[in-house]
Design a protein around this motif. Structure first.
Motif, PDB file in Angstrom:
ATOM      1  N   GLU A  26       0.850  -1.171   0.000  1.00 19.34           N
ATOM      2  CA  GLU A  26       0.000   0.000   0.000  1.00 19.34           C
ATOM      3  C   GLU A  26       0.902   1.243   0.000  1.00 19.34           C
ATOM      4  O   GLU A  26       1.809   1.346   0.820  1.00 19.34           O
ATOM      5  CB  GLU A  26      -0.878  -0.036   1.249  1.00 19.34           C
ATOM      6  CG  GLU A  26      -1.916   1.030   1.312  1.00 19.34           C
ATOM      7  CD  GLU A  26      -2.814   0.839   2.514  1.00 19.34           C
ATOM      8  OE1 GLU A  26      -4.028   0.857   2.329  1.00 19.34           O
ATOM      9  OE2 GLU A  26      -2.278   0.680   3.637  1.00 19.34           O
ATOM     10  N   THR A  27       0.670   2.155  -0.950  1.00 22.04           N
ATOM     11  CA  THR A  27       1.585   3.280  -1.130  1.00 22.04           C
ATOM     12  C   THR A  27       0.813   4.571  -1.353  1.00 22.04           C
ATOM     13  O   THR A  27      -0.134   4.615  -2.126  1.00 22.04           O
ATOM     14  CB  THR A  27       2.526   3.031  -2.327  1.00 22.04           C
ATOM     15  OG1 THR A  27       3.237   1.817  -2.110  1.00 22.04           O
ATOM     16  CG2 THR A  27       3.516   4.163  -2.521  1.00 22.04           C
TER      17      THR A  27
ATOM     18  N   THR B 255       0.179   3.669   7.964  1.00 23.34           N
ATOM     19  CA  THR B 255       1.304   2.763   7.731  1.00 23.34           C
ATOM     20  C   THR B 255       1.732   2.673   6.272  1.00 23.34           C
ATOM     21  O   THR B 255       2.704   2.004   5.969  1.00 23.34           O
ATOM     22  CB  THR B 255       0.949   1.354   8.224  1.00 23.34           C
ATOM     23  OG1 THR B 255      -0.223   0.911   7.517  1.00 23.34           O
ATOM     24  CG2 THR B 255       0.685   1.347   9.714  1.00 23.34           C
ATOM     25  N   ALA B 256       1.022   3.333   5.354  1.00 26.16           N
ATOM     26  CA  ALA B 256       1.368   3.247   3.930  1.00 26.16           C
ATOM     27  C   ALA B 256       2.711   3.920   3.671  1.00 26.16           C
ATOM     28  O   ALA B 256       3.016   4.973   4.236  1.00 26.16           O
ATOM     29  CB  ALA B 256       0.289   3.905   3.074  1.00 26.16           C
ATOM     30  N   SER B 257       3.505   3.305   2.815  1.00 20.41           N
ATOM     31  CA  SER B 257       4.750   3.937   2.367  1.00 20.41           C
ATOM     32  C   SER B 257       4.387   5.186   1.577  1.00 20.41           C
ATOM     33  O   SER B 257       3.357   5.228   0.917  1.00 20.41           O
ATOM     34  CB  SER B 257       5.531   2.994   1.455  1.00 20.41           C
ATOM     35  OG  SER B 257       5.817   1.797   2.108  1.00 20.41           O
ATOM     36  N   THR B 258       5.248   6.204   1.627  1.00 24.24           N
ATOM     37  CA  THR B 258       4.997   7.431   0.867  1.00 24.24           C
ATOM     38  C   THR B 258       6.093   7.618  -0.167  1.00 24.24           C
ATOM     39  O   THR B 258       7.268   7.526   0.143  1.00 24.24           O
ATOM     40  CB  THR B 258       4.942   8.658   1.794  1.00 24.24           C
ATOM     41  OG1 THR B 258       3.892   8.462   2.753  1.00 24.24           O
ATOM     42  CG2 THR B 258       4.647   9.925   1.012  1.00 24.24           C
ATOM     43  N   LEU B 259       5.685   7.869  -1.404  1.00 21.94           N
ATOM     44  CA  LEU B 259       6.588   8.137  -2.504  1.00 21.94           C
ATOM     45  C   LEU B 259       6.295   9.546  -2.988  1.00 21.94           C
ATOM     46  O   LEU B 259       5.151   9.865  -3.309  1.00 21.94           O
ATOM     47  CB  LEU B 259       6.363   7.133  -3.637  1.00 21.94           C
ATOM     48  CG  LEU B 259       7.081   7.380  -4.954  1.00 21.94           C
ATOM     49  CD1 LEU B 259       8.595   7.262  -4.770  1.00 21.94           C
ATOM     50  CD2 LEU B 259       6.598   6.404  -6.011  1.00 21.94           C
ATOM     51  N   SER B 260       7.290  10.415  -3.032  1.00 17.79           N
ATOM     52  CA  SER B 260       7.102  11.788  -3.502  1.00 17.79           C
ATOM     53  C   SER B 260       7.690  11.936  -4.898  1.00 17.79           C
ATOM     54  O   SER B 260       8.825  11.529  -5.143  1.00 17.79           O
ATOM     55  CB  SER B 260       7.786  12.772  -2.548  1.00 17.79           C
ATOM     56  OG  SER B 260       7.155  12.757  -1.309  1.00 17.79           O
ATOM     57  N   ILE B 261       6.902  12.535  -5.793  1.00 14.15           N
ATOM     58  CA  ILE B 261       7.326  12.745  -7.176  1.00 14.15           C
ATOM     59  C   ILE B 261       7.121  14.222  -7.495  1.00 14.15           C
ATOM     60  O   ILE B 261       6.042  14.771  -7.247  1.00 14.15           O
ATOM     61  CB  ILE B 261       6.496  11.892  -8.158  1.00 14.15           C
ATOM     62  CG1 ILE B 261       6.640  10.411  -7.843  1.00 14.15           C
ATOM     63  CG2 ILE B 261       6.888  12.194  -9.606  1.00 14.15           C
ATOM     64  CD1 ILE B 261       5.695   9.516  -8.608  1.00 14.15           C
ATOM     65  N   CYS B 262       8.133  14.852  -8.033  1.00 12.54           N
ATOM     66  CA  CYS B 262       8.011  16.250  -8.452  1.00 12.54           C
ATOM     67  C   CYS B 262       8.124  16.270  -9.972  1.00 12.54           C
ATOM     68  O   CYS B 262       9.173  15.960 -10.544  1.00 12.54           O
ATOM     69  CB  CYS B 262       9.125  17.091  -7.827  1.00 12.54           C
ATOM     70  SG  CYS B 262       9.027  18.824  -8.301  1.00 12.54           S
ATOM     71  N   ALA B 263       7.018  16.616 -10.634  1.00 15.36           N
ATOM     72  CA  ALA B 263       6.976  16.633 -12.092  1.00 15.36           C
ATOM     73  C   ALA B 263       7.161  18.050 -12.602  1.00 15.36           C
ATOM     74  O   ALA B 263       6.334  18.917 -12.346  1.00 15.36           O
ATOM     75  CB  ALA B 263       5.641  16.071 -12.584  1.00 15.36           C
TER      76      ALA B 263
END
Length: 183
Positions: free
Chosen positions: A114-115, A170-178
């Motif tokens: 879960e992300t 508890t979800a992993s977090t992924l940050s994306i800067c477009a």
């Protein structure tokens, strides 16, 4: 499917063959469960009927679409009133093959757990919650950004997270800067 035709130069693309990505905060976003007995051929009608029951405006006043994967129990519906898009400066939408909210560029992403994906663009922040192994986000929260200062991005992320009690802690977090999205 986008039908591509040759253009005068290899790097030039006619507007009718292009994809326009709009800020997600211009859209109303809703997740709807797919009934187990719904046939894939009935999805379009089901989504349109769902939109009619959810939207405060007639469907013919909206630009709308949805993200769907046969493997996902969720359809992500998005809609924007045409006047709102015009006020934001988007007036020639019919000349594009596809017009999508920026978070739709994450469609097809699939994570082993879960992300929560934080997608930052020049004027928008989207938080997209993907369930384990699914390619359509279950939840999308969006807020406009007035500038690209890191402090504002962090505050907006915290504010969006706080506004949605159903986001798992508890979800992993992924940050994306477009900087730009080219489809």
């Amino acid at each position: 499917m986008i039908d591509s035709k040759p253009t005068s130069t290899p790097t030039e693309t006619a507007p009718a063959e292009q994809v326009l990505v709009l800020p997600g905060h211009l859209f109303f976003i809703e997740s709807i469960e797919v009934p187990v007995d719904l046939e894939p051929s009935e999805i379009q009608d089901f989504v349109e009927l769902s939109l009619e029951s959810l939207a405060p405006f007639p469907v013919d006043q909206l630009n709308w679409g949805y993200l769907y994967d046969e493997e996902s129990p969720i359809i992500l519906l998005y809609a924007a009133h045409r006047d709102r898009l015009k006020q934001a400066g988007y007036t020639d939408l019919q000349s594009y093959a596809w017009v999508l909210p920026d978070f739709a560029t994450l469609t097809g992403a699939c994570f082993p757990d879960e992300t929560l994906v934080a997608l930052e663009s020049s004027n928008n922040l989207s938080l997209c919650l993907f369930d384990k192994g699914t390619s359509i986000p279950r939840t999308v929260l969006v807020a406009p950004l007035t500038d690209d200062a890191l402090d504002q991005v962090l505050k907006t992320t915290q504010s969006l997270k706080a506004s949605a009690a159903d986001l798992p802690k508890t979800a992993s977090t992924l940050s994306i800067c477009a900087e730009a999205v080219d489809l």
